[in-house]
Write a protein that holds these residues in place. Structure first.
Motif, short mmCIF file in Angstrom:
data_model
loop_
_atom_site.label_atom_id
_atom_site.label_comp_id
_atom_site.label_asym_id
_atom_site.label_seq_id
_atom_site.Cartn_x
_atom_site.Cartn_y
_atom_site.Cartn_z
N ARG A 60 0.52 -2.18 -10.24
CA ARG A 60 1.19 -3.58 -10.54
C ARG A 60 2.22 -3.44 -11.85
O ARG A 60 1.64 -2.98 -12.92
CB ARG A 60 0.22 -4.50 -10.96
CG ARG A 60 0.62 -6.04 -11.00
CD ARG A 60 -0.21 -7.10 -11.10
NE ARG A 60 -0.66 -7.20 -12.79
CZ ARG A 60 -1.50 -8.07 -13.18
NH1 ARG A 60 -1.98 -9.13 -12.29
NH2 ARG A 60 -2.03 -8.22 -14.53
N SER A 67 -2.44 -12.40 -10.88
CA SER A 67 -2.17 -11.29 -10.21
C SER A 67 -1.49 -11.29 -8.68
O SER A 67 -0.64 -10.63 -8.40
CB SER A 67 -3.37 -10.53 -9.92
OG SER A 67 -4.30 -11.24 -9.33
N ASP A 68 -1.86 -12.38 -7.90
CA ASP A 68 -1.25 -12.65 -6.45
C ASP A 68 0.37 -12.75 -6.82
O ASP A 68 0.92 -12.56 -5.64
CB ASP A 68 -1.91 -13.62 -5.65
CG ASP A 68 -3.22 -13.35 -5.30
OD1 ASP A 68 -3.70 -11.98 -5.49
OD2 ASP A 68 -4.11 -14.26 -4.98
N ARG A 109 -4.71 -1.33 -8.18
CA ARG A 109 -5.44 -2.05 -7.19
C ARG A 109 -6.08 -1.21 -6.18
O ARG A 109 -5.22 -0.38 -5.43
CB ARG A 109 -4.67 -3.15 -6.48
CG ARG A 109 -5.51 -4.15 -5.58
CD ARG A 109 -5.21 -5.50 -5.38
NE ARG A 109 -3.80 -5.51 -4.84
CZ ARG A 109 -3.10 -6.82 -4.71
NH1 ARG A 109 -3.70 -7.95 -5.16
NH2 ARG A 109 -1.87 -6.64 -3.92
N TYR A 111 -8.37 -0.10 -2.67
CA TYR A 111 -8.75 -0.68 -1.54
C TYR A 111 -9.75 0.47 -1.03
O TYR A 111 -9.40 1.58 -0.58
CB TYR A 111 -7.73 -0.85 -0.31
CG TYR A 111 -6.77 -1.93 -0.79
CD1 TYR A 111 -6.83 -3.20 -0.31
CD2 TYR A 111 -5.73 -1.63 -1.61
CE1 TYR A 111 -5.98 -4.39 -0.54
CE2 TYR A 111 -4.68 -2.74 -1.96
CZ TYR A 111 -4.93 -4.21 -1.47
OH TYR A 111 -4.00 -5.08 -1.77
N GLY A 132 -15.14 -7.34 0.01
CA GLY A 132 -13.58 -7.64 -0.52
C GLY A 132 -12.81 -6.37 -0.85
O GLY A 132 -11.57 -6.55 -1.18
N GLN A 135 -10.09 -5.49 1.90
CA GLN A 135 -8.99 -6.69 2.13
C GLN A 135 -8.11 -6.94 1.01
O GLN A 135 -7.01 -6.83 0.97
CB GLN A 135 -9.80 -7.92 2.67
CG GLN A 135 -10.31 -7.78 4.04
CD GLN A 135 -11.65 -7.07 4.17
OE1 GLN A 135 -12.45 -7.14 3.34
NE2 GLN A 135 -11.96 -6.48 5.17
N SER A 136 -9.07 -7.37 -0.06
CA SER A 136 -8.21 -7.97 -1.25
C SER A 136 -8.03 -6.83 -2.32
O SER A 136 -7.36 -6.90 -3.34
CB SER A 136 -8.83 -9.09 -2.00
OG SER A 136 -10.28 -8.78 -2.30
N GLY A 137 -8.86 -5.77 -2.18
CA GLY A 137 -8.67 -4.73 -3.22
C GLY A 137 -9.58 -4.90 -4.30
O GLY A 137 -10.02 -6.12 -4.95
N LYS A 139 -9.44 -4.74 -8.33
CA LYS A 139 -8.52 -4.82 -9.46
C LYS A 139 -9.08 -4.08 -10.72
O LYS A 139 -10.05 -4.30 -11.18
CB LYS A 139 -7.91 -6.07 -9.72
CG LYS A 139 -7.49 -7.02 -8.51
CD LYS A 139 -6.97 -8.32 -8.71
CE LYS A 139 -6.57 -8.96 -7.62
NZ LYS A 139 -7.38 -9.21 -6.29
#
Length: 275
Positions: A60, A67-68, A109, A111, A132, A135-137, A139
């Motif tokens: 990132r 974050s999203d 991030r 996964y 999670g 899917q969302s990783g 962080k």
């Protein structure tokens, strides 16, 4: 435009700490980032393998918002399975090596699809999903921020701590399986050093399987000595640390005020006394 050099290098290697002094004069507005993985395992005497399957890695750009809403760049979408039990005491595995746009980056991030733990004297492999994680990783913040300058070479170390990531259900005598909740730290290797040494008893005999950990306010990283009594904790942020060592049947020894300097190896040996 991002340029990829080598997406995945599978050979495990001893890492030599090198800072941002390494330069590649490409003049195209990109720098190079290397992502390596290491591990700090629990009771290695009972573990035969500890597998983690990674399906995607993102980085990132520095962002103060949610974050999203911040921009991530994809570093890899290759599926890679690593055996973390092999990645101890300064041994790392290169997950990727590629060029990315120059800039400031503050989060990785990761996964993780699943983990697998196999104990010695057992044919069963405990296959564990990651809540999670696929899917969302997961962080992982970079502190300090990773600064990639044009032509620079930077290294990020991901340390997956097995001592806290695999949680035993029940107790060793009544093993009801494991839960996998990954505990991962990221280290900017340009601003980190290494603590290493040997653990012996009062007669000078090397102690294998001794637990060694570093802490400031809380425990940051742990490892275990090998058959020669050697340990190494890499990717240690610069600053003043406390370092401790112990083993079952021995007293705990602690040293405070250990100064870690970026790019340097700090040697701290231990002599443990039997209880």
């Amino acid at each position: 435009m991002m340029k990829k050099n080598a997406i995945l290098l599978l050979a495990a290697a001893l890492i030599l700490i090198s800072g941002a002094c390494n330069e590649i004069r490409n003049g195209d507005g990109t720098g190079r980032v290397i992502l390596k993985v290491t591990d700090a395992p629990f009771d290695i005497n009972s573990i035969e393998s500890a597998l983690v399957t990674i399906t995607k890695v993102e980085l990132r750009e520095e962002c103060d918002g949610i974050s999203d809403a911040c921009e991530f760049i994809t570093l890899s979408e290759d599926t890679v399975t690593l055996d973390l039990i092999d990645l101890r005491n300064g041994v790392t595995e290169t997950l990727l090596d590629m060029e990315i746009p120059a800039g400031r980056y503050d989060m990785v991030r990761l996964y993780i699809y699943e983990a697998g733990l196999k104990l010695k004297d057992s044919e069963l492999i405990h296959r564990l999903k990651v809540p999670g994680g696929s899917q969302s990783g997961i962080k992982v913040f970079l502190r300090p921020v990773l600064e990639v300058a044009e032509g620079s070479l930077e290294e990020i170390l991901l340390d997956i701590d097995l001592s806290r990531s695999f949680i035993l259900r029940g107790n060793p005598a009544h093993n009801n399986g494991f839960i996998f909740k990954p505990v991962v730290r990221a280290a900017n290797m340009a601003k980190a050093g290494c603590i290493r040494g040997v653990v012996t008893d009062t007669e000078g005999t090397e102690i294998s399987g001794a637990s060694v950990w570093i802490e400031q306010d809380t425990v940051t990283a742990t490892t275990f000595t090998d058959t020669r009594g050697f340990y190494a904790i890499i990717g240690v942020p610069t600053g003043i640390w406390s370092v401790s060592a112990t083993r079952e049947g021995y007293d705990t020894v602690r040293y405070d005020g250990i100064n870690v300097i970026a790019g340097n190896k700090t040697v701290q040996n231990f002599v443990l006394t039997k209880k």
